[in-house]
Every structure is written in structure tokens, then in C-alpha cells.
Design a protein around this motif. Structure first.
Motif, PDB file in Angstrom:
ATOM      1  N   ASN A  69       0.816  -1.215   0.000  1.00  0.00           N
ATOM      2  CA  ASN A  69       0.000   0.000   0.000  1.00  0.00           C
ATOM      3  C   ASN A  69       0.850   1.266   0.000  1.00  0.00           C
ATOM      4  O   ASN A  69       0.333   2.361  -0.251  1.00  0.00           O
ATOM      5  N   TYR A  70       2.168   1.140   0.267  1.00  0.00           N
ATOM      6  CA  TYR A  70       3.040   2.311   0.223  1.00  0.00           C
ATOM      7  C   TYR A  70       3.601   2.566  -1.177  1.00  0.00           C
ATOM      8  O   TYR A  70       4.331   3.545  -1.375  1.00  0.00           O
ATOM      9  N   THR A  71       3.280   1.706  -2.126  1.00  0.00           N
ATOM     10  CA  THR A  71       3.767   1.873  -3.501  1.00  0.00           C
ATOM     11  C   THR A  71       2.595   1.722  -4.472  1.00  0.00           C
ATOM     12  O   THR A  71       2.483   0.721  -5.175  1.00  0.00           O
ATOM     13  N   PRO A  72       1.711   2.719  -4.531  1.00  0.00           N
ATOM     14  CA  PRO A  72       0.547   2.623  -5.419  1.00  0.00           C
ATOM     15  C   PRO A  72       0.943   2.697  -6.890  1.00  0.00           C
ATOM     16  O   PRO A  72       1.964   3.279  -7.258  1.00  0.00           O
ATOM     17  N   GLU A  73       0.100   2.109  -7.702  1.00  0.00           N
ATOM     18  CA  GLU A  73       0.303   2.155  -9.150  1.00  0.00           C
ATOM     19  C   GLU A  73      -0.443   3.354  -9.725  1.00  0.00           C
ATOM     20  O   GLU A  73      -1.632   3.539  -9.466  1.00  0.00           O
ATOM     21  N   ASN A  74       0.261   4.186 -10.472  1.00  0.00           N
ATOM     22  CA  ASN A  74      -0.361   5.344 -11.090  1.00  0.00           C
ATOM     23  C   ASN A  74      -1.238   4.942 -12.270  1.00  0.00           C
ATOM     24  O   ASN A  74      -1.156   3.814 -12.763  1.00  0.00           O
ATOM     25  N   GLY A  77       0.384   3.375 -15.183  1.00  0.00           N
ATOM     26  CA  GLY A  77       1.035   2.084 -14.976  1.00  0.00           C
ATOM     27  C   GLY A  77       2.358   2.150 -14.250  1.00  0.00           C
ATOM     28  O   GLY A  77       2.925   1.111 -13.895  1.00  0.00           O
ATOM     29  N   THR A  78       2.876   3.352 -14.006  1.00  0.00           N
ATOM     30  CA  THR A  78       4.126   3.486 -13.261  1.00  0.00           C
ATOM     31  C   THR A  78       3.860   3.340 -11.769  1.00  0.00           C
ATOM     32  O   THR A  78       2.722   3.455 -11.310  1.00  0.00           O
ATOM     33  N   ILE A  79       4.910   3.106 -11.009  1.00  0.00           N
ATOM     34  CA  ILE A  79       4.797   2.901  -9.564  1.00  0.00           C
ATOM     35  C   ILE A  79       5.324   4.135  -8.843  1.00  0.00           C
ATOM     36  O   ILE A  79       6.428   4.614  -9.108  1.00  0.00           O
ATOM     37  N   ASP A  80       4.521   4.653  -7.906  1.00  0.00           N
ATOM     38  CA  ASP A  80       4.916   5.797  -7.092  1.00  0.00           C
ATOM     39  C   ASP A  80       5.654   5.284  -5.859  1.00  0.00           C
ATOM     40  O   ASP A  80       5.053   4.660  -4.983  1.00  0.00           O
ATOM     41  N   HIS A 119      11.360  -9.612   5.191  1.00  0.00           N
ATOM     42  CA  HIS A 119      10.113  -8.953   4.811  1.00  0.00           C
ATOM     43  C   HIS A 119       9.802  -9.362   3.370  1.00  0.00           C
ATOM     44  O   HIS A 119      10.612  -9.131   2.474  1.00  0.00           O
ATOM     45  N   MET A 120       8.629  -9.958   3.170  1.00  0.00           N
ATOM     46  CA  MET A 120       8.272 -10.462   1.851  1.00  0.00           C
ATOM     47  C   MET A 120       6.919  -9.930   1.402  1.00  0.00           C
ATOM     48  O   MET A 120       6.016  -9.732   2.212  1.00  0.00           O
ATOM     49  N   SER A 121       6.809  -9.704   0.104  1.00  0.00           N
ATOM     50  CA  SER A 121       5.512  -9.449  -0.528  1.00  0.00           C
ATOM     51  C   SER A 121       5.182 -10.675  -1.361  1.00  0.00           C
ATOM     52  O   SER A 121       6.064 -11.244  -2.019  1.00  0.00           O
ATOM     53  N   PHE A 122       3.928 -11.096  -1.336  1.00  0.00           N
ATOM     54  CA  PHE A 122       3.503 -12.269  -2.104  1.00  0.00           C
ATOM     55  C   PHE A 122       2.186 -11.959  -2.805  1.00  0.00           C
ATOM     56  O   PHE A 122       1.247 -11.438  -2.170  1.00  0.00           O
ATOM     57  N   VAL A 123       2.123 -12.252  -4.099  1.00  0.00           N
ATOM     58  CA  VAL A 123       0.902 -12.013  -4.877  1.00  0.00           C
ATOM     59  C   VAL A 123       0.650 -13.173  -5.818  1.00  0.00           C
ATOM     60  O   VAL A 123       1.544 -13.977  -6.106  1.00  0.00           O
ATOM     61  N   ARG A 133       6.430  -7.024 -10.137  1.00  0.00           N
ATOM     62  CA  ARG A 133       7.675  -6.885 -10.896  1.00  0.00           C
ATOM     63  C   ARG A 133       8.000  -5.413 -11.132  1.00  0.00           C
ATOM     64  O   ARG A 133       9.140  -4.973 -10.937  1.00  0.00           O
ATOM     65  N   LYS A 134       6.996  -4.635 -11.530  1.00  0.00           N
ATOM     66  CA  LYS A 134       7.202  -3.200 -11.754  1.00  0.00           C
ATOM     67  C   LYS A 134       7.584  -2.495 -10.454  1.00  0.00           C
ATOM     68  O   LYS A 134       8.426  -1.591 -10.449  1.00  0.00           O
ATOM     69  N   ARG A 135       6.968  -2.910  -9.346  1.00  0.00           N
ATOM     70  CA  ARG A 135       7.300  -2.325  -8.044  1.00  0.00           C
ATOM     71  C   ARG A 135       8.752  -2.593  -7.693  1.00  0.00           C
ATOM     72  O   ARG A 135       9.484  -1.687  -7.249  1.00  0.00           O
TER      73      ARG A 135
END
Length: 503
Positions: A69-74, A77-80, A119-123, A133-135
Motif C-alpha cells: 500500500n506504500y507503492t501505489p500504481e499510477n 502504470g508506473t509505480i509511485d 520482509h516479503m511481498s507475495f501475490v 515486478r514493476k514495483r
């Protein structure tokens, strides 16, 4: 106001609430001016019993390594990554301060309050895999995320987190990132240790089981008067202070409203409760060693981002899943159901109504969460642990959070996800509103408060030197200085006994 028969004490500073924020501010101020007289008032019978308690928060050292949630997708399609970088930098500041306290012997009562854990992210699903991947690629542009790994190989993920992959459809696209320098923090133990040492210093007094009932400006002596009730005998007394900090978690909003400072008008609060599923099976607990964060449901508040979470609490390894959000009109876990209605005022009614209209998905989400059955909660758990069995888990009530609602010229009212300092123009009173990432960034937040409310404390060369002793990066940007970030990260890792980059 009616006068109180008991004589009024006159400390320099009053801290309302015995959580991580008050503890951090108290230590910083005493380091900068040892002669300060500080009184702390807490309505419960111990420190860190609300939001800072280990069972009432995630215990994650929030560095934005895994929190999607700290890296929203614009829209393009880019990542903030701006918020992620700011949070990562803020947590490094906290680690610097904690390292200083450890080296000074200030945290002897909290051995192993922080430890390394991946610390892991899983989707899962093609779109989510593409996003992750973009993040990852976007975060690699910042040296603060050096060492992060990405994979969409199921076998590699199974090596990292076997519980998450066992029983999963092999045809389903999956991806994960991993950051080995992530941390698990017992903020309850840390807060108590800081207060234990604070109370040993001259001029610091702690009052448990005391409830702040009211506060108002003192027209004759300047500063503020605070009316406090001793809950053990029902007696009230007034305390005079030059500065008041309201760090009462969910209870801060009502006290801020009582201050009636112009800056408080228009602020409202939206309470969100939480629950965990706690694992009871030691064999399962021992097979998982990571904080695994996923994507939040549509409309979910940030603190409801699901995670399968290894914790160390009171020296014992635990495994939690959640949190499951809930709605209550209480602003504190130990609060009153009248907290929300009592917070409504003419100045915040319109912003709260408009924020509600703009957040209908959130309302729908919370209703669904409240209506969940044990089977519904098990279904959510099985998205992260496919082989989970109901008999291995029990429900635990977590802490209560109050999200900030504030006026907005365009929207009328907006719901803010984060923390915010509200202070008077003269800097004589300040309150902290909001929640996540909260405790992890407490040092940065309190340094900002000191700059705003105690400008005289930071102007002298001696205090500038003291601030750099406590936080070596003070006044400099870790996000813009790779060499400094590397040097300080290595130092804090050594002092705190943490995993280092590249190990």
C-alpha cells in the motif's frame, strides 16, 4: 473553569498517554534539556497497554520493504515510490536513535526488542505479478532497497515460505519479493524500557491510572491547565504546564477538540478495529520465518493489509494472520462506545459526512468484515496458507485505530491514512492523530514536533551536536546520500544485532 482545591503542580511538559510516541518525545527532550520537569499521565495501569502493546500492533519495523500500500500504481502504470522511500528513511532514523539508547545503556530492560526477519511481498494472478515486478524494478532505483530479491519461480518461493506454497494450484501465476534486512519489533517492550529509564531521571514523574478529563489555556500564567482524575479514588486536580503533548492514540482527537485551538477545527476520526488469527500449532509456527504481506482488498484501510506474520513476543515465537478489520464506535480498545458520537462537532460534521460519501467501498468492506464467520476468516487465511485447518488457530482481538478525517477544499472532507501532527500556532500544545506506520517512524515524527514546538531547543550548536549524536543523519537525507545510508545502516545493524545488507 472551577478551581480545584488540591494544589496545582507546575511541570514544564505534560505527556498524555504512555505509548511509544510519549516515550520517544520524553527521552528526546530530556537529552536536549536534562533540567526539564516532565509529568506523564496514563489512564491504564501500565505503559504501552494500548496501541504500543505487542498484541495490538503488527510489530513490523515498517520500512516499506513489503507493504504494497506504500507503492501505489499510477494511472499510467508506473509505480509511485515516494512514500516508500520516505518511510524507509524514517525507519533508519528510528534505528539510529535506538542504537544510541542501547549504547548509552538506556534499553537494558528490553533485550532483543528488535530482530531480523525477512520482509516479503507475495501475490498471485497475472496482473498482480506484473505489478510486483514493476514495483521491484522501481524500488531498485533507490539504494535504500538494495538487497531486495524478486522471483516468479514457484520453487524459489517454496524455499522461502513453504507454508504459503504447499497445496497451491501450480498453474496459478505467483511472485514474491524478499528483503532479508527486514525487522520484527516488540514496541511494547521498547516503550516500557524507555519509560522505566525515564522515571529514574530527575524531574520525571509517571502517573498511571490517571485520566485527563479536560484542558484549557491558562490566561494568568500562560501555557495550559490540565484536569486529571485519579481513577483509584475519583479525586481531580489541575496541573499547569508550558507545553502539552497529546499522545493518547485514539483518545487524542477528543482531547485535541477540548483544547479548542483553531488548528483543531475540522478534524474528525474514523475508528477501525482489528483481530488476528493466532496459530496454536507449534509445528506450523516453527515452519514459517517471514513477514509475508499481500495486497489489500478493495476499500480496505492500510492497517488491514493481510499478512502471515512471524513474531517474537515475550521471548516466544508466534505466528499470526490478519488483521481482520472491524468497526466499533470506540476510539480505544479500552474506550467507550460513545467516543465517536462525542467527537462530532459543528466544525467536523461536514468533513466527516463528505469523507463517508467518498469512502463507500470502505464502509462496505467493514460491514463485510464485521459479518464474517469463522469459515470466512479461514477462507481468507487459506489464500496465504492453503493447508490451514481451523483447529490450529484462535481469534485474538488486536488494537483500535482512528483514521484522520480532515477538511478538503475540493472534496469537502477526506480520509487520511497515516499520521499527522496538529499543533497550536504558538507551539504550546500538539497532538498526534492517525495510525500506520506510526510506531516505526516515531523518532522522525517527534523530531518534527520538536522543530515545530521547541525551536529554541534545536538552535544552539550544543543541541545540534546532541541531535547528531542521537541521530547521526539528522539534517541530512539518507535517500540522497548512498554512502551515508550504507555507513549508518551498517553501524545500527551491528549495535542492534541485525542482518546487514549483503550478508
Amino acid at each position: 473553569m472551577a478551581s480545584n482545591k488540591q494544589p496545582a503542580s507546575r511541570p514544564d511538559v505534560i505527556l498524555i498517554g504512555a505509548g511509544i510516541m510519549s516515550a520517544t518525545l520524553g527521552v528526546l527532550l530530556k537529552e536536549l534539556q536534562p533540567s526539564l520537569k516532565i509529568e506523564i499521565y496514563e489512564r491504564l495501569d501500565s505503559a504501552a497497554a494500548e496501541s504500543s502493546d505487542a498484541w495490538n500492533n503488527a510489530g513490523t519495523g515498517h520500512s516499506a520493504f513489503c507493504e504494497l500500500n506504500y507503492t501505489p500504481e499510477n494511472e499510467d502504470g508506473t509505480i509511485d515510490t515516494s512514500k516508500a522511500i520516505k518511510i524507509a528513511e524514517s525507519f533508519e532514523v528510528s534505528k539510529q536513535f535506538w542504537s544510541f539508547l542501547l549504547e548509552k545503556g538506556f534499553l537494558e530492560d528490553a533485550p532483543n526488542f528488535i530482530r531480523s526477519i525477512p520482509h516479503m511481498s507475495f501475490v498471485w494472478g497475472k496482473n498482480n505479478v506484473d505489478y510486483l515486478r514493476k514495483r521491484y524494478e522501481a524500488l531498485q532505483q533507490s539504494h535504500l532497497f538494495q538487497g531486495m530479491e524478486f522471483t516468479d519461480n514457484p520453487h524459489r518461493i517454496a524455499d522461502w515460505i513453504p507454508l504459503v506454497m504447499e497445496g497451491r494450484d501450480p498453474a496459478e501465476p505467483v511472485a514474491a519479493t524478499r528483503m532479508d534486512i527486514g525487522t520484527d519489533v516488540n514496541f511494547g517492550a521498547l516503550t516500557k524500557a524507555m519509560f522505566n529509564r525515564l522515571m529514574q531521571l530527575d524531574g520525571v514523574t509517571m502517573h498511571f491510572h490517571h485520566d485527563v478529563r479536560d484542558l484549557w489555556r491558562s490566561k494568568t500564567l500562560g501555557g495550559w491547565k490540565v484536569r486529571v482524575e485519579d481513577l483509584s479514588n475519583g479525586k481531580e486536580r489541575d496541573i499547569q504546564a508550558r507545553f502539552v503533548f497529546i499522545g493518547a492514540g485514539g483518545g487524542s482527537l477528543r482531547l485535541l477538540e477540548k483544547s479548542d485551538i483553531p488548528e483543531s477545527r475540522g478534524y474528525g476520526g474514523f475508528p477501525v478495529g482489528g483481530q488476528w488469527l493466532k496459530c496454536l500449532n507449534r509445528d506450523i509456527i516453527d515452519r514459517h520465518d517471514a513477514k509475508v504481506y499481500g495486497k489489500a482488498s478493495v476499500g480496505a484501510p492500510p492497517m488491514s493489509v493481510p499478512h502471515l506474520d512471524t513474531r517474537m513476543i515475550d521471548g516466544k515465537r508466534e505466528l499470526l494472520f490478519g488483521p481482520y478489520a472491524g468497526f466499533s464506535t470506540k476510539f480505544l480498545k479500552n474506550g467507550s462506545y460513545l467516543d465517536l458520537p462525542k467527537s462530532l462537532q459543528m466544525s467536523n460534521l461536514a468533513p466527516m459526512l463528505m469523507a463517508g460519501l467518498h469512502n463507500i467501498p470502505l464502509t462496505k468492506y467493514l460491514v463485510q468484515q464485521v459479518m464474517q464467520s469463522p469459515e470466512d476468516r479461514l477462507f481468507a487465511l487459506r489464500e496465504y496458507f492453503p493447508n490451514a485447518q481451523m483447529q490450529d488457530w484462535e481469534l485474538e482481538v488486536a488494537g483500535q485505530r482512528v483514521q484522520v478525517i480532515k477538511k478538503d477544499e475540493e472534496e469537502g472532507g477526506v480520509l487520511e491514512f497515516g499520521t499527522e501532527i496538529v499543533s497550536s500556532a504558538d507551539g504550546s500544545i500538539a497532538a498526534l492523530l492517525g495510525a500506520s506506520p506510526g510506531a516505526s517512524t516515531a523518532v522522525s515524527i517527534m523530531l518534527t514536533l520538536i522543530e515545530r514546538c521547541f525551536p529554541d531547543k534545536i538552535k544552539s550548536e550544543d543541541n545540534q551536536a546532541k541531535l547528531r549524536e542521537m541521530v547521526p543523519s539528522y539534517g541530512r537525507s539518507l535517500a540522497k546520500d548512498p554512502a551515508l545510508a550504507k555507513k549508518l545502516r551498517e553501524h545500527t545493524s551491528e549495535v542492534l544485532g541485525l542482518e546487514m545488507v549483503g550478508e
